[in-house]
Design a protein around this motif. Structure first.
Motif, short mmCIF file in Angstrom:
data_model
loop_
_atom_site.label_atom_id
_atom_site.label_comp_id
_atom_site.label_asym_id
_atom_site.label_seq_id
_atom_site.Cartn_x
_atom_site.Cartn_y
_atom_site.Cartn_z
N ILE A 351 0.85 -1.19 0.00
CA ILE A 351 0.00 0.00 0.00
C ILE A 351 0.89 1.24 0.00
CG2 ILE A 351 -1.78 1.27 1.26
CD1 ILE A 351 -2.56 -1.40 2.55
N SER A 352 0.60 2.19 -0.91
CA SER A 352 1.42 3.40 -1.03
C SER A 352 0.54 4.64 -0.95
CB SER A 352 2.19 3.39 -2.35
OG SER A 352 3.06 2.26 -2.40
N PRO A 353 1.12 5.77 -0.50
CA PRO A 353 0.32 6.98 -0.26
C PRO A 353 0.25 7.93 -1.46
CG PRO A 353 2.51 7.30 0.62
CD PRO A 353 2.49 5.90 0.04
N LEU A 354 -0.75 8.79 -1.45
CA LEU A 354 -0.80 9.97 -2.31
C LEU A 354 -0.15 11.10 -1.54
CD1 LEU A 354 -4.50 9.82 -3.63
CD2 LEU A 354 -2.46 8.83 -4.67
N LEU A 355 0.82 11.80 -2.16
CA LEU A 355 1.59 12.81 -1.44
C LEU A 355 1.69 14.11 -2.24
CD1 LEU A 355 4.57 10.61 -0.14
CD2 LEU A 355 2.61 11.43 1.18
N PRO A 356 1.74 15.24 -1.55
CA PRO A 356 1.92 16.53 -2.25
C PRO A 356 3.38 16.72 -2.67
CG PRO A 356 1.86 16.88 0.11
CD PRO A 356 1.60 15.41 -0.09
N ALA A 357 3.58 17.39 -3.83
CA ALA A 357 4.95 17.68 -4.31
C ALA A 357 4.89 18.83 -5.30
CB ALA A 357 5.57 16.45 -4.97
N ASN A 358 5.84 19.73 -5.19
CA ASN A 358 5.84 20.93 -6.05
C ASN A 358 6.47 20.69 -7.42
OD1 ASN A 358 4.53 22.64 -4.23
ND2 ASN A 358 6.43 22.98 -3.09
N HIS A 359 7.07 19.51 -7.65
CA HIS A 359 7.69 19.27 -8.96
C HIS A 359 6.68 18.74 -9.98
CE1 HIS A 359 7.91 15.14 -7.27
NE2 HIS A 359 7.88 14.75 -8.54
N GLU A 378 13.78 14.34 -8.05
CA GLU A 378 12.67 14.94 -7.30
C GLU A 378 11.97 13.89 -6.45
OE1 GLU A 378 12.90 15.25 -10.64
OE2 GLU A 378 13.01 17.39 -11.13
N ASP A 379 11.87 12.67 -6.98
CA ASP A 379 11.25 11.57 -6.25
C ASP A 379 11.99 11.33 -4.93
OD1 ASP A 379 10.73 11.53 -9.01
OD2 ASP A 379 10.00 9.48 -8.91
N TYR A 380 13.33 11.41 -5.01
CA TYR A 380 14.15 11.20 -3.81
C TYR A 380 13.87 12.30 -2.77
CZ TYR A 380 18.31 11.00 -0.84
OH TYR A 380 19.16 10.92 0.23
N GLY A 381 13.67 13.52 -3.27
CA GLY A 381 13.35 14.62 -2.35
C GLY A 381 12.05 14.36 -1.60
N VAL A 382 11.05 13.85 -2.31
CA VAL A 382 9.77 13.52 -1.68
C VAL A 382 9.97 12.42 -0.64
CG1 VAL A 382 7.48 12.53 -2.10
CG2 VAL A 382 8.41 14.25 -3.68
N ALA A 383 10.75 11.40 -1.02
CA ALA A 383 10.99 10.26 -0.12
C ALA A 383 11.70 10.71 1.15
CB ALA A 383 11.80 9.19 -0.84
N SER A 384 12.69 11.61 0.98
CA SER A 384 13.44 12.10 2.15
C SER A 384 12.51 12.85 3.10
CB SER A 384 14.58 13.02 1.70
OG SER A 384 15.49 12.31 0.89
N HIS A 385 11.62 13.65 2.54
CA HIS A 385 10.72 14.47 3.36
C HIS A 385 9.71 13.60 4.11
CE1 HIS A 385 8.62 18.10 4.57
NE2 HIS A 385 7.48 17.56 4.17
N HIS A 386 9.24 12.53 3.44
CA HIS A 386 8.18 11.70 4.03
C HIS A 386 8.71 10.37 4.56
CE1 HIS A 386 4.85 14.31 2.78
NE2 HIS A 386 5.53 14.52 1.66
N GLN A 387 10.05 10.24 4.57
CA GLN A 387 10.71 9.06 5.13
C GLN A 387 10.23 7.76 4.46
OE1 GLN A 387 9.90 9.60 9.36
NE2 GLN A 387 11.84 10.70 9.62
N LEU A 388 10.20 7.80 3.13
CA LEU A 388 9.87 6.62 2.35
C LEU A 388 11.13 5.82 2.04
CD1 LEU A 388 7.44 8.18 -0.30
CD2 LEU A 388 6.81 6.98 1.82
N PRO A 389 11.03 4.52 1.78
CA PRO A 389 12.20 3.73 1.40
C PRO A 389 12.77 4.19 0.05
CG PRO A 389 10.35 2.33 2.01
CD PRO A 389 9.82 3.72 1.90
N THR A 390 14.09 4.04 -0.10
CA THR A 390 14.75 4.37 -1.37
C THR A 390 15.49 3.12 -1.86
OG1 THR A 390 15.07 6.59 -0.48
CG2 THR A 390 16.16 6.12 -2.55
N ASP A 391 14.77 2.02 -1.90
CA ASP A 391 15.39 0.75 -2.28
C ASP A 391 15.62 0.71 -3.78
OD1 ASP A 391 15.17 -0.06 0.37
OD2 ASP A 391 13.15 -0.87 0.04
N CYS A 392 16.85 0.31 -4.16
CA CYS A 392 17.19 0.20 -5.58
C CYS A 392 17.16 -1.27 -5.97
CB CYS A 392 18.57 0.79 -5.83
SG CYS A 392 19.03 0.74 -7.58
#
Length: 993
Positions: A351-359, A378-392
């Motif tokens: 399950i993943s969220p809908l999130l606000p982003a200015n980009h 920009e995706d990384y910036g959103v993840a950093s702000h909302h503490q989402l995983p950055t798994d590659c």
């Protein structure tokens, strides 16, 4: 009587008149062969061994002889050893040591050499150390392409082969640069793999690290799967015709946003609509982003009855793409989507969220952005702000890892991996539409293969913290052309970080150790001091060859709170080659300031070396490493097309100089033609080259040679030390030429100072063609050829020719050094000369400057043009001229040129090029019927406009009654078989003394 005032330009008709005179003279010369030529040997015709042309192989052979005779190879060290009040430093941006020399090298190195030679001649001590960029992936790849089983080589074997390849390329390029006449100490160049260079680079690295400008982080970077390394933005090129497989997808809503629960009641399926050009990134999806302030619509699909959420502005265009119709049920703001969530389309249960982003933009797509933090900045910036995983889920080669699941594992993300993800979306019922999408896409600048964005642990320069200071510093730098500074400022503004780590082994290692268990990095003043000491002595090979105990001391480990050296491992990344070259100022530039007067490179370096040099210097020292930036364009074919081997328009500098296999197709031009091409081009735009351009350059140089040959030939028997005439005793036309020489010297000097070498060429051509060949040479030929050798009148114009030769040769010497030295070897009175470059710049005496003198000569030339125009190309010597001027300033000026009423040998008559000239203040009472009368006016502008007088004049041309002198060919003799009185005096040795 000659006061300073502003002179009008040379008369437009003068050049044409001189050509007509030349044709008439040629016709007369042919007739002379039928006449008694017993006086020919008494005429002082030009004599010189200087050839008017050097056809075929003679041009390159003569240049090589000149380089040897004139000490080209010793010039740099000579000027470094002399005493000089000022130093000029041009810091050489290192060319890449991965191929043969090409015309881009020629453009750059010759521009630098013209600059340096100009400053040497002006008495500066020039500091110019050529260098090469020797590390990096392109060299490594080329070196390994020559080896079978390269994938099995050890790091040291790879490094050795890359070093050998670079060394071979350096020798090839160096030989070419020397052949082009580039002045330097070629035995002492800087190479980025020199141990001392590498040590200085590591010092800069640590200073930046210590100041907080360099850090390590795990985040998405541009990644080259074809090269298996991260790249910086400066190493990308964009393919405008790249084709991606774009998809429209639906992600089913699991939890409706609370503010929309009344609209989305769950009675029918609802999804967010998403579009992407990179379907392979969907397995790494962690969120869908919306723009908070934009309007969004909930629509009902008339085909399926499903409910979709998408941007209000994208409803119609998206429905058209999906070949359906949408009924808008409700419209809301982006902020109303808060707290919504959806089901991941390819990972069951996620399950993943809908999130606000200015980009998020509304320019294309659906206004809802699929967000994969491992594969987007920009995706990384959103993840950093909302503490989402950055798994590659993608490895270094661009293949899905085991973590991506069995369906995707080991599949290339840009090929079969992409296809597999699209099939998964289709199977999950998420795929609504696939279509080809042509757009601009980043490629690896060396492998020419597509890039991806991939999260990995890298080292970065935090340019966001230094770019403001860099921009302020850059604004104080002189940039030529001025338009280039804005481009560089914009590039700096867009740059938020600079990835400086590379996953290769041919380069300078990032001097960091890692704790085996925790991965924590170790670098401090003690560790860096130990590493630099080893590198200075052994080079960076030691990082791979020495055990860690010889690189990392127990003391350094203890100070960092560690227990044992064996708990650490050496880092495997190397530094970006832009960091390599960008720190060259720390090694090459001398003195406490370590700042160059000039950096001169192509426009690609606005985002490359210019920028990396600026960022490193400002970060470490808060100042730019340069005072002036000169930015030139790229080389193109002569039709403005890119050079390509397949098209067959590649110009090889070696073929230009030495000729190709077929000299009728590719003649040998020599290096000076190459240098002339560089100088005459507008180098601040794209620079065109090809057969037409090169032929024109050769023709231009041959015209120049003819001008030089005339001056050399007429200086036979002249010694400036004993035979020169003071300007005050010269003919006025000779003084006028010295005045023009002074003006020319100043203009040329100013053009060189501003790097306007094409203006230098234009000034040179105009002066040699209009002022010398078409005007001065024409009017003084009689004096040169027919007066007695030592006559002061002849010595007067010889003095001018000697000065003109010296000024002209020095003015083009930085551009054509071979020709300049060749001319100096043929000057009859220069014995054992030190040559052009060791004897200084143009020495135009301020005593030559006599602005008022222009009015006398310009006025006479205006009347001369009227006279020659009235006789329609006939031989001017067959006429006498009567000039009638109303009393006033113009008449006084002409009287200074001819004191007596009628003369055959006055200064005025010489300029008129007739056999006899009469100067009157009113029309003669009887004017012959066969006379041509022309009228004109001449404006005299004195004292900057304080005295302004327009005078009228009449020019009467009529056939002269005298006979042609068999010696001088002027119609001044009583009999065609007897020389005129002037020539009889010369023959009797009674000429002027």
């Amino acid at each position: 009587m000659f006061r300073a005032w502003r002179a009008p330009p040379l008369c437009r008709a003068r050049a044409g008149a001189a050509r007509r005179w030349g044709r008439a003279a040629a016709s007369e010369a042919a007739a002379e062969t039928r006449e008694d030529s017993r006086y020919r040997d008494t005429v002082l015709l030009p004599r010189s061994r200087f050839p008017a042309q050097l056809p075929g192989r003679l041009q390159p052979e003569t240049e090589l002889e000149t380089q040897q005779k004139c000490g080209f190879s010793e010039l740099y060290s000579w000027q470094r050893q002399r005493k000089a009040k000022q130093e000029f430093c041009l810091h050489d941006g290192p060319p890449y040591a991965n191929g043969d020399p090409h015309v881009g090298h020629a453009l750059n190195k010759i521009l630098k050499d013209i600059t340096n030679r100009f400053h040497v001649m002006r008495g500066y001590k020039v500091h110019y150390v050529p260098g090469w960029d020797c590390h990096g992936l392109p060299i490594e790849l080329k070196a390994l392409s020559e080896v079978k089983g390269a994938e099995n080589l050890s790091p040291m074997e790879i490094r050795q082969r890359a070093r050998e390849f670079a060394e071979r390329a350096i020798e090839k390029q160096k030989s070419a640069f020397i052949r082009w006449g580039v002045m330097a100490d070629w035995a002492n160049c800087y190479l980025t793999f020199d141990p001392k260079y590498e040590a200085n680079q590591l010092r800069v690295f640590y200073k930046m690290y210590d100041k907080g400008f360099i850090y390590q982080d795990y985040k998405p970077v541009f990644w080259s799967p074809s090269a298996k390394t991260a790249l910086a933005e400066a190493e990308l090129e964009y393919n405008e015709q790249h084709v991606s497989r774009s998809v429209y997808m639906k992600f089913p809503l699991l939890k409706s946003p609370p503010k929309l629960s009344s609209v989305i009641d769950g009675s029918s399926p609802a999804s967010v609509l998403v579009w992407t050009t990179q379907p392979w990134t969907v397995p790494a999806n962690q969120a869908v982003c919306y723009m908070p302030d934009s309007a969004y619509s909930i629509v009902k699909c008339k085909t399926t009855g499903e409910h979709f959420i998408l941007a209000a502005d994208r409803v119609e265009s998206t429905a058209a793409v999906l070949d359906t119709q949408f009924e808008v049920i409700s419209t809301c703001k982006g902020t109303d989507l808060v707290e919504g969530s959806y089901a991941h389309p390819t990972i069951p249960g996620k399950i993943s969220p809908l999130l606000p982003a200015n980009h998020v933009t509304m320019a294309k797509g659906t206004g809802l952005v699929h967000t994969a933090p491992a594969h987007g900045m920009e995706d990384y910036g959103v993840a950093s702000h909302h503490q989402l995983p950055t798994d590659c889920l993608v490895d270094e080669s661009g293949f899905f890892t085991e973590a991506a699941g069995p369906e995707l594992k080991n599949k290339n993300v840009l090929e079969e991996g992409n296809e597999a993800v699209i099939r998964m979306l289709q199977a999950a019922g998420s795929l609504l539409k696939e279509e080809k999408y042509v757009h601009s896409y980043p490629y690896d600048w060396r492998t020419k293969k597509p890039m991806i964005i991939r999260a990995s642990k890298q080292w970065f320069v935090n340019t966001a913290n230094v770019k403001a200071a860099a921009q302020d510093v850059l604004k104080k730098v002189k940039v030529i052309p001025t338009s280039a500074v804005n481009r560089m400022l914009e590039m700096l503004d867009r740059r938020t970080f600079w990835c400086i780590s590379r996953q290769r082994c041919w380069g300078v290692p990032i001097p960091v150790f890692y704790q085996k268990n925790t991965g924590e990095c170790l670098i401090n003043s003690e560790t860096i001091t130990d590493v630099i000491k080893v590198v200075e002595q052994q080079g960076t090979d030691a990082w791979w060859t020495l055990p860690i105990e010889q690189l990392l001391s127990k003391e350094a480990v203890a100070k960092a709170g560690g227990h044992d050296v064996s708990d650490y491992v050496k880092g495997q990344d190397v530094l970006d080659i832009w960091f390599d070259s960008g720190t060259s100022w720390a090694h090459v530039l001398e003195g406490a300031e370590q700042r160059a007067d000039t950096y001169l490179e192509g426009k690609d370096q606005l985002g490359g070396w210019f920028q990396s040099s600026l960022l490193t210097s400002v970060a470490v020292r808060k100042k730019a490493p340069y005072k002036t930036l000169v930015v030139h364009g790229f080389t193109l074919g002569e039709k403005g097309e890119k050079m390509s081997k397949s098209v067959g328009n590649v110009v090889d500098p070696d073929v230009v100089i030495n000729g190709g296999e077929d000299h009728t197709k590719d003649p040998p031009y020599g290096a000076d033609v190459l240098r002339w091409w560089v100088a005459e081009s507008n180098v601040f735009t794209e620079v065109l080259i090809g057969p037409v351009v090169l032929n024109a350059a050769r023709d231009d140089i041959n015209k120049l040679r003819n001008t030089l040959r005339f001056m050399l030939g007429n200086l036979e028997g002249f010694n400036p030390e004993t035979d020169s005439i003071p300007p005050s005793e010269m003919y006025i036309v000779d003084q006028y030429m010295l005045h023009l020489l002074h003006e020319y010297g100043n203009k040329v000097t100013d053009a060189y100072k501003e790097y306007e070498f094409s203006k230098v060429v234009r000034l040179l051509q105009a002066f040699c063609s209009r002022n010398l060949s078409n005007f001065y040479f024409s009017v003084i030929k009689d004096r040169l050829y027919c007066e007695e050798a030592k006559d002061p009148k002849r010595r007067s114009c010889q003095t001018v020719l000697a000065e003109a030769l010296d000024v002209v040769v020095r003015s083009f010497a930085p551009i054509l050094p071979h020709l300049a030295e060749e001319v100096f070897q043929h000057i009859p009175y220069k014995k054992d000369s030190e040559g052009v470059f060791r004897t200084g710049w143009i020495n135009a005496s301020s005593a030559w400057k006599k602005p008022g003198i222009e009015e006398a000569i310009e006025g006479a030339c205006a009347m001369r043009d009227s006279f020659l125009g009235s006789i329609s190309g006939k031989n001017a010597l067959e006429y006498e001229v009567i000039i009638v001027i109303e009393p006033g300033l113009l008449f006084e000026l002409m009287e200074a040129l001819q004191a007596e009423e009628t003369s055959t040998d006055s200064q005025l008559n010489e300029i008129m090029m007739a056999s006899q000239t009469t100067l009157l203040s009113e029309l003669p009472k009887e004017t012959p019927a066969d006379a041509n009368i022309t009228k004109g006016t001449f404006l005299i502008n004195l004292e900057g406009g304080d005295i302004c007088e327009q005078s009228s004049y009449k020019v009467i041309a009529r056939p002269i009654a005298k006979a042609k002198c068999p010696r001088c060919r002027k119609y001044t003799s009583d009999s065609s078989s007897t020389p005129c009185p002037r020539c009889l005096n010369v023959l009797a040795g009674k000429g002027s003394t």
